[in-house]
Write a protein that holds these residues in place. Structure first.
Motif, short mmCIF file in Angstrom:
data_model
loop_
_atom_site.label_atom_id
_atom_site.label_comp_id
_atom_site.label_asym_id
_atom_site.label_seq_id
_atom_site.Cartn_x
_atom_site.Cartn_y
_atom_site.Cartn_z
N LEU A 84 -40.73 10.02 25.10
CA LEU A 84 -40.09 9.09 24.34
C LEU A 84 -39.97 8.72 22.91
O LEU A 84 -39.29 8.86 22.16
N GLN A 137 -36.81 9.67 38.18
CA GLN A 137 -36.96 9.19 36.83
C GLN A 137 -38.28 10.00 36.37
O GLN A 137 -39.16 10.39 37.28
N ASN A 141 -33.38 11.49 32.13
CA ASN A 141 -33.36 10.44 31.13
C ASN A 141 -34.86 10.03 30.87
O ASN A 141 -35.56 9.86 31.88
N VAL A 142 -35.27 9.60 29.71
CA VAL A 142 -36.42 9.01 29.44
C VAL A 142 -36.12 7.81 28.55
O VAL A 142 -35.80 7.39 27.70
N PRO A 143 -35.87 6.51 29.63
CA PRO A 143 -35.27 5.18 29.24
C PRO A 143 -36.39 4.80 28.29
O PRO A 143 -37.68 4.91 28.52
N GLU A 144 -36.00 3.58 27.72
CA GLU A 144 -36.95 2.94 26.66
C GLU A 144 -37.98 2.14 27.49
O GLU A 144 -39.27 2.05 27.24
N HIS A 145 -37.45 1.84 28.82
CA HIS A 145 -38.50 0.90 29.64
C HIS A 145 -38.67 1.97 31.05
O HIS A 145 -37.96 1.94 31.81
N LEU A 146 -39.76 2.36 30.76
CA LEU A 146 -40.35 3.56 31.79
C LEU A 146 -40.71 2.84 33.35
O LEU A 146 -41.34 1.80 33.08
N ILE A 177 -32.28 16.61 28.25
CA ILE A 177 -32.41 15.18 28.18
C ILE A 177 -30.96 14.56 28.28
O ILE A 177 -30.04 14.75 27.32
N GLY A 178 -30.67 14.07 29.26
CA GLY A 178 -29.23 13.14 29.27
C GLY A 178 -28.31 14.38 29.36
O GLY A 178 -28.29 15.41 29.76
N ARG A 193 -44.27 8.24 28.15
CA ARG A 193 -44.00 7.46 27.06
C ARG A 193 -44.08 8.23 25.46
O ARG A 193 -43.49 7.98 24.88
N ASN A 216 -37.58 9.84 19.91
CA ASN A 216 -37.28 8.78 18.79
C ASN A 216 -37.19 9.18 17.53
O ASN A 216 -36.59 9.01 16.67
#
Length: 457
Positions: free
Chosen positions: A243, A218, A153-158, A91-92, A240, A247
């Protein structure tokens, strides 16, 4: 008793991608099958079809992503012999890797026997440290001794997916080498207890835990399983859930010391939701001869029926089966967290009462409730009673087994037989696997009370 086979036998591509995955839980329903896809055990003699040549888009994606794809292996601590193989992705720019729970389940549950190892596309390798698991969504986060390049990356807003858009799944199929496969997104599967995405493309054993991405890279989901009874029908864990687990890792000060406790907590939460949903409304009653039998049909549970009607048969048996179509993968020998119901109505117009009674009694005695030698659960503790609910006289046997590693979880099996008529027999069974003691009693009580004498048609 041999509970019905899984209706969705999804082969999780679990950490032993080369070995045959475990049979689906006995209490599942239907003729379909799916297995975890990302892990394989030792290689078998059979090799799946070669993947089609990748498109230009797939080639570009693989070239950009290959440095951040890993193979995640389970090894025996003694001798470092490979036990299972799956996939994962960095991740990242961190040293955190997303994979499937079923890929790491052996060293999560038995860390004294198994350990983890990662291998990247250049052949570098190192040890794996397990940080978190989500057994309900089949995910895990591990830490490795190298960092990512920032591709995944697994962004907050998928990103929102559109039916039919192309996705690309990466991993190490069948331990043959790293690969990419193309397919399309075809919606969210509601027949699974927890959301999964349908990927119409090839995912082979060993790819479990690998990423599935859009054309611009993505992360859309994590490879998890495929259908065995269809062509190119595969499944992804939605991004999600990954993610949420990342977190959780960010908030924890140190990894758990005992993942058996974590798995137990998650299974206890699941069974509460499962039982509450099952009993939120009264069970539906269906007629079988002069009887009314309880069933439940929903997105997660399917019912089917059959009969042995033959011109020369001295008796007839009608069958009704209802079962949840998914289960929670715990290990290669244990899947749990599901409920199944079964009814058999037997009647005859040519046998005398004694011969019919012998036939019905033999069917009742031919039930199985588990072995005393099972390493996963205790032997069954059973009680038998003759009783009567509001309308029906019954003989009932209740058997309970406790999970050895997961305190507070039990398998309940209730078997009943009508005793009101010498020439008809209704035999019913409900199995609740991976439930608390109170919820096991609750489910079996509701089921027993719902059995009823109806009217002859």
């Amino acid at each position: 008793m041999k509970i019905s086979n899984l209706a969705i036998l999804t082969m999780s591509l679990w950490a032993s991608a080369l070995a045959a995955p475990p049979a689906p839980p006995s209490a599942l329903s239907g003729a379909e099958a799916s297995l975890p896809a990302a892990s394989l055990p030792a290689p078998s003699a059979e090799v799946e079809a070669v993947l089609p040549a990748p498109s230009t888009s797939a080639q570009k994606l693989y070239s950009s992503a290959k440095n951040d794809i890993l193979q995640v292996r389970t090894l025996l601590r003694r001798g470092r012999t490979q036990s299972t193989v799956g996939s994962g992705f960095l991740i990242g720019n961190s040293n955190l890797v997303i994979t499937n729970y079923h890929v790491v389940s052996q060293f999560a549950l038995d860390p004294d026997i198994y350990t983890g190892e990662w291998v990247d596309t250049s052949g570098q390798r190192g040890n794996v440290e397990l940080l978190a698991v989500d057994v309900l969504h089949d995910l895990a986060v591990v830490r490795v001794s190298r960092k990512g390049t920032g591709f995944f990356n697994v962004p907050e807003h998928l990103a929102k997916l559109t039916q039919g858009q192309y996705l690309y799944s990466l991993g190490n199929p069948l331990d043959l080498g790293f690969a990419i496969s193309e397919g399309s997104y075809n919606g969210v599967i509601t027949r699974s207890y927890y959301d999964q995405l349908m990927f119409t493309g090839p995912i082979n054993a060993g790819m479990s835990g690998g990423p599935s991405v859009t054309v611009d890279g993505q992360v859309a989901g994590v490879n998890v399983s495929k259908r065995l009874d269809g062509e190119l029908v595969s499944f992804l864990v939605p991004a999600r859930y990954a993610l949420q687990l990342l977190n959780k890792v960010a908030r924890q000060s140190m990894p758990p010391k005992d993942f058996n406790l974590i798995v137990t907590e998650q299974l206890l939460a699941h069974q509460n939701t499962m039982v509450d949903r099952l009993l939120a409304t009264p069970l539906t009653l269906k007629a079988m001869g002069p009887y009314l039998v309880p069933v439940r049909e929903s997105d997660q549970m399917r019912c089917w029926g059959r009969s042995n009607v033959k011109a020369d048969s001295p008796f007839t048996i009608d069958h009704t089966n209802c079962a949840m179509e998914s289960a929670i993968f715990i290990s290669g020998t244990l899947q749990t967290g599901q409920i199944a119901m079964r009814h058999e109505f037997m009647h005859s117009t040519s046998l005398d009462a004694i011969r019919f009674s012998e036939l019905a009694s033999a069917a009742f005695k031919n039930e199985e409730f588990g072995s005393q030698k099972d390493a996963r659960l205790t032997g069954p503790s059973c009680t038998e009673q003759f009783l009567k609910n509001k309308t029906l006289s019954l003989r009932a046997v209740l058997c309970v087994r406790a999970y050895r590693k997961f305190a507070g979880l039990y398998d309940f099996a209730l078997l009943s037989a009508s005793t009101d008529n010498a020439m008809t027999s209704l035999q019913s069974r409900i199995d609740a696997r991976g439930v608390s003691y109170d919820n096991g009693l609750r489910v079996t009580r509701v089921f027993l009370e719902a059995l009823a004498r109806g009217s002859e048609k």
